[in-house]
Design a protein around this motif. Structure first.
Motif, PDB file in Angstrom:
ATOM      1  N   GLY A  36      42.695  28.610  45.125  1.00  0.00           N
ATOM      2  CA  GLY A  36      42.944  27.663  44.270  1.00  0.00           C
ATOM      3  C   GLY A  36      41.253  27.189  43.915  1.00  0.00           C
ATOM      4  N   ALA A  37      40.316  27.803  44.892  1.00  0.00           N
ATOM      5  CA  ALA A  37      39.021  27.471  44.582  1.00  0.00           C
ATOM      6  C   ALA A  37      38.293  28.322  43.469  1.00  0.00           C
ATOM      7  N   GLN A  38      37.567  27.514  42.669  1.00  0.00           N
ATOM      8  CA  GLN A  38      36.713  28.743  42.002  1.00  0.00           C
ATOM      9  C   GLN A  38      35.604  29.396  42.310  1.00  0.00           C
ATOM     10  N   VAL A  39      35.527  30.540  42.304  1.00  0.00           N
ATOM     11  CA  VAL A  39      34.475  31.275  42.935  1.00  0.00           C
ATOM     12  C   VAL A  39      33.097  31.295  41.783  1.00  0.00           C
ATOM     13  N   PRO A  40      32.032  31.375  42.505  1.00  0.00           N
ATOM     14  CA  PRO A  40      30.804  31.224  41.475  1.00  0.00           C
ATOM     15  C   PRO A  40      30.653  32.596  40.529  1.00  0.00           C
ATOM     16  N   THR A  41      30.723  32.291  39.262  1.00  0.00           N
ATOM     17  CA  THR A  41      30.814  33.606  38.522  1.00  0.00           C
ATOM     18  C   THR A  41      29.379  33.837  37.923  1.00  0.00           C
ATOM     19  N   ALA A  42      28.332  33.190  38.175  1.00  0.00           N
ATOM     20  CA  ALA A  42      27.017  33.520  37.796  1.00  0.00           C
ATOM     21  C   ALA A  42      26.210  34.159  38.608  1.00  0.00           C
ATOM     22  N   LEU A  43      26.572  34.476  39.507  1.00  0.00           N
ATOM     23  CA  LEU A  43      25.641  35.025  40.607  1.00  0.00           C
ATOM     24  C   LEU A  43      25.210  36.496  40.344  1.00  0.00           C
ATOM     25  N   PRO A  44      23.919  36.875  40.369  1.00  0.00           N
ATOM     26  CA  PRO A  44      23.673  38.468  39.868  1.00  0.00           C
ATOM     27  C   PRO A  44      23.779  39.346  40.889  1.00  0.00           C
ATOM     28  N   PHE A  45      24.312  40.413  40.411  1.00  0.00           N
ATOM     29  CA  PHE A  45      24.696  41.635  41.212  1.00  0.00           C
ATOM     30  C   PHE A  45      24.248  42.829  40.512  1.00  0.00           C
ATOM     31  N   ARG A  46      24.268  43.983  41.137  1.00  0.00           N
ATOM     32  CA  ARG A  46      23.715  45.417  40.535  1.00  0.00           C
ATOM     33  C   ARG A  46      25.138  46.080  40.764  1.00  0.00           C
ATOM     34  N   ASP A  47      25.577  47.069  39.622  1.00  0.00           N
ATOM     35  CA  ASP A  47      26.432  48.000  39.996  1.00  0.00           C
ATOM     36  C   ASP A  47      26.299  49.276  40.245  1.00  0.00           C
ATOM     37  N   GLU A  48      27.157  49.964  40.359  1.00  0.00           N
ATOM     38  CA  GLU A  48      26.889  51.522  40.689  1.00  0.00           C
ATOM     39  C   GLU A  48      25.810  52.291  40.159  1.00  0.00           C
ATOM     40  N   THR A  49      25.522  51.694  38.711  1.00  0.00           N
ATOM     41  CA  THR A  49      24.606  52.640  38.052  1.00  0.00           C
ATOM     42  C   THR A  49      23.007  51.899  38.065  1.00  0.00           C
ATOM     43  N   GLY A  50      23.000  50.693  38.803  1.00  0.00           N
ATOM     44  CA  GLY A  50      21.838  49.901  38.886  1.00  0.00           C
ATOM     45  C   GLY A  50      21.620  48.796  37.751  1.00  0.00           C
ATOM     46  N   ARG A  51      22.731  48.534  36.945  1.00  0.00           N
ATOM     47  CA  ARG A  51      22.521  47.728  35.951  1.00  0.00           C
ATOM     48  C   ARG A  51      22.864  46.403  36.426  1.00  0.00           C
ATOM     49  N   SER A  52      22.147  45.245  36.034  1.00  0.00           N
ATOM     50  CA  SER A  52      22.426  43.840  36.409  1.00  0.00           C
ATOM     51  C   SER A  52      23.937  43.416  35.781  1.00  0.00           C
ATOM     52  N   ALA A 173      42.248  34.921  39.927  1.00  0.00           N
ATOM     53  CA  ALA A 173      43.020  34.669  38.501  1.00  0.00           C
ATOM     54  C   ALA A 173      41.843  35.020  37.380  1.00  0.00           C
ATOM     55  N   PRO A 174      42.338  35.370  35.992  1.00  0.00           N
ATOM     56  CA  PRO A 174      41.345  35.691  35.131  1.00  0.00           C
ATOM     57  C   PRO A 174      40.162  34.588  35.175  1.00  0.00           C
ATOM     58  N   ASP A 175      40.360  33.542  35.374  1.00  0.00           N
ATOM     59  CA  ASP A 175      39.357  32.457  35.355  1.00  0.00           C
ATOM     60  C   ASP A 175      38.403  32.316  36.431  1.00  0.00           C
ATOM     61  N   GLY A 176      38.698  33.140  37.656  1.00  0.00           N
ATOM     62  CA  GLY A 176      38.011  33.299  38.755  1.00  0.00           C
ATOM     63  C   GLY A 176      38.328  32.232  39.924  1.00  0.00           C
ATOM     64  N   ARG A 177      39.507  31.759  39.713  1.00  0.00           N
ATOM     65  CA  ARG A 177      40.029  30.949  41.032  1.00  0.00           C
ATOM     66  C   ARG A 177      40.795  31.994  42.042  1.00  0.00           C
ATOM     67  N   LEU A 178      40.608  31.800  43.016  1.00  0.00           N
ATOM     68  CA  LEU A 178      41.081  32.531  44.264  1.00  0.00           C
ATOM     69  C   LEU A 178      42.639  32.361  44.272  1.00  0.00           C
ATOM     70  N   ALA A 179      43.514  33.302  44.022  1.00  0.00           N
ATOM     71  CA  ALA A 179      44.947  32.971  43.963  1.00  0.00           C
ATOM     72  C   ALA A 179      45.659  33.611  45.278  1.00  0.00           C
ATOM     73  N   ARG A 180      45.146  34.609  45.968  1.00  0.00           N
ATOM     74  CA  ARG A 180      45.630  35.039  46.996  1.00  0.00           C
ATOM     75  C   ARG A 180      44.568  36.170  47.978  1.00  0.00           C
ATOM     76  N   TRP A 181      45.053  36.117  49.336  1.00  0.00           N
ATOM     77  CA  TRP A 181      44.230  36.700  50.170  1.00  0.00           C
ATOM     78  C   TRP A 181      44.972  37.739  50.894  1.00  0.00           C
ATOM     79  N   LEU A 182      44.881  39.161  50.564  1.00  0.00           N
ATOM     80  CA  LEU A 182      45.649  40.103  51.261  1.00  0.00           C
ATOM     81  C   LEU A 182      45.036  40.707  52.564  1.00  0.00           C
TER      82      LEU A 182
END
Length: 266
Positions: A36-52, A173-182
């Protein structure tokens, strides 16, 4: 009294000087998912092509399966990603339309080239999912913040492996809440399907999926959905049998008492 007064501070000093309990693997590599916790969605990452890219750009429409791994892992991570994608391939849900997959490296030394190599390996058996899968890398701080948000602990340990870490995947979940851990490295298609339907809150999957979810119970220890209705039916069956046995036993005792009274009257 004097020996006692001397013994108390001596005992305290010994306790303070005692070595701390050595940290176990369970302490260093475990998962305590705050559902149910909200994950931080504004953190910066890079994808496999190098794009931010920020996690917010990958959320919003459908549930996301978030896989904490590192791409040069010699042990579990490659197996985990392959099993995850194989399990998703065998569900009736469609990548992109019903879910996304986001792998995030816990190793800040890895970069887009490592992510691209891992992507090619992981998608070998499920190339149709390419547009719905992202392999991210990032600096130490955003990676640590994201992993902390899903309750995922890991530790660098070159004596055993570059990292000690748990295996599994988070369902957001679509809004970034943690729904399950598998947990684990094996993902059953039905467990993935039900976890995604649950995280999608009825917006994905069929009516049959939602009815099946109502009839199932999630076991967090195994990461499996079990037949809650069948357990209820078995419980009701056992209760009915006990009630029937009690009724028959009472009737038998009453009949014996009645027969005894009739013999006494005779």
């Amino acid at each position: 009294m004097r020996p006692l007064r001397l013994a108390v501070p001596l005992l305290a000093a010994l306790l303070l000087a005692a070595p701390a309990r050595p940290q176990t693997l369970q302490d260093r590599a475990a998962v305590d998912p705050p559902l149910g916790a909200q994950v931080p969605t504004a953190l910066p990452f890079r994808d496999e092509t190098g794009r931010s890219v920020r996690l917010a750009a990958l959320l919003g429409a459908v549930p996301v399966i978030l896989a904490p791994v590192y791409y040069t892992c010699p042990n579990l991570c490659g197996v985990t990603l392959a099993a995850l994608l194989a399990g998703l391939r065998d569900t009736p849900l469609a990548p992109g339309r019903d879910y996304r997959v986001v792998a995030v490296s816990i190793d800040p030394a890895e970069g887009p080239k490592d992510a691209a190599v891992a992507e090619e390996k992981a998608l070998t058996q499920f190339p149709e999912a390419r547009a719905a899968v992202r392999f991210l890398t990032g600096d130490a701080a955003p990676v640590a913040d994201l992993m902390r948000a899903i309750g995922y602990r890991y530790r660098r340990d070159d004596a055993i492996d570059p990292f000690t870490h748990a295996a599994g995947a988070a369902v957001l979940a679509p809004d970034g809440r943690l729904a399950r851990w598998l947990p684990g490295i094996g993902f059953e298609p039905q467990d993935l399907r039900l976890a995604l339907v649950e995280a999608g809150e009825g917006r994905i999957g069929t009516l049959g999926d939602r009815l099946l979810l109502l009839c199932s119970h999630f076991d967090p220890l195994t990461g499996r959905y079990t037949g809650a209705v069948m357990s209820l039916v078995r419980g009701l069956g056992a209760g009915t049998a006990l009630l029937l046995a009690g009724t028959l036993g009472g009737a038998f005792l009453r009949e014996r008492r009645r027969s005894g009274r009739e013999r006494g009257d005779g």
